[in-house]
Design an enzyme around this catalytic site. Sequence first.
Site, mmCIF file in Angstrom:
data_model
loop_
_atom_site.group_PDB
_atom_site.id
_atom_site.type_symbol
_atom_site.label_atom_id
_atom_site.label_comp_id
_atom_site.label_asym_id
_atom_site.label_seq_id
_atom_site.Cartn_x
_atom_site.Cartn_y
_atom_site.Cartn_z
ATOM 1 N N ARG A 36 24.203 42.553 51.903
ATOM 2 C CA ARG A 36 23.397 43.414 52.764
ATOM 3 C C ARG A 36 21.919 43.276 52.466
ATOM 4 O O ARG A 36 21.080 43.544 53.334
ATOM 5 C CB ARG A 36 23.817 44.879 52.587
ATOM 6 C CG ARG A 36 25.207 45.209 53.107
ATOM 7 C CD ARG A 36 25.583 46.647 52.785
ATOM 8 N NE ARG A 36 25.626 46.865 51.333
ATOM 9 C CZ ARG A 36 25.858 48.048 50.778
ATOM 10 N NH1 ARG A 36 26.026 49.128 51.529
ATOM 11 N NH2 ARG A 36 25.898 48.171 49.461
ATOM 12 N N LYS A 89 35.111 39.908 36.909
ATOM 13 C CA LYS A 89 35.693 40.915 36.034
ATOM 14 C C LYS A 89 34.870 42.208 36.098
ATOM 15 O O LYS A 89 33.653 42.137 36.348
ATOM 16 C CB LYS A 89 35.824 40.405 34.600
ATOM 17 C CG LYS A 89 34.487 40.170 33.884
ATOM 18 C CD LYS A 89 33.987 41.430 33.210
ATOM 19 C CE LYS A 89 32.545 41.317 32.868
ATOM 20 N NZ LYS A 89 31.960 42.603 32.402
#
Length: 307
Positions: A36, A89
């Site tokens: 974005r 992760k």
Amino acid sequence: MVHKIAIVGLGKIARDQHLPSIAKNPDFELAAIVSRNAELEGVDHFTTLDDMLAARPDIETVALCTPPQVRRQYAEAAIRAGRHVLLEKPPGATVAEVEWLKNLAAKHGVTLFATWHSRYAQGVEPARAWLADKTIKSVEIVWREDVRRWHPGQDWIWEPGGMGVFDPGINALSILTHILPAPVLVTGAVLEVPENRQTPIAAKIDFVAVTGHTVTADFDWRQEGPQTWDITVKTDAGLLELSGGGSVLRIDGQTQLAADDTEYDGIYAHLAALLASGESDVDIASLQLVADACMLGAISKVEAFIE
């Protein structure tokens, strides 16, 4: 075969690690960015994952580098669109959602790779091999770093699902669960939570292995100056030390290996192998330990953390 890949979330970890490793790996071509707020010159840009999936059916693999709180919905969309997915992760905000994604990927016949970058530090596999036939007596983990240095202005880490100090601490646990010959269980924890935050800034955890030895972990996000990423294993055959996050291996004080950071190069090499074989790799052992520490942990309120 060259695999076209899109990165979703062009933040610090994507810029520092994913982009360089993709660029040097001939098995991958960076074909799009989904963000974005950020773009990359010369690479297709989309503000939403749905737009990218619709516009670029030729992109077969998606690397999700977003905060964990939103990763499940993005992974689900990509998997249902028939794309392979790499999960930064921690692979998700909960254990159950990662298991659910694993089953969904199998149903749709795509690869799902839950990455643990610290496992690809150069000292980790030699440590695992050396410990394989040893009797473990005890393990001590000390993982202390400066949150302001590594996560500047990242409010998501302090919100539910952001994991707080477990965001780096899980790196140590991913090494622990990989190198030890037997599983460990959480027996207790103390979680220090700033009075103005939702997740811990420090944690002390006790474990016991199924073979009987103990493990302790000391995670702290308040360390300035030199950073500490150490795992020490006492065995019947001597003392093994992994430091520098796994890049330095010593046995009985003698340096066996000291290497540069090539963790993400290892991740993308393994991803290429998974895509070639049509397999997935979704290990949630370290995520389960974090969940258990949060379930058993006593909360200790500490002073407010101000960025």
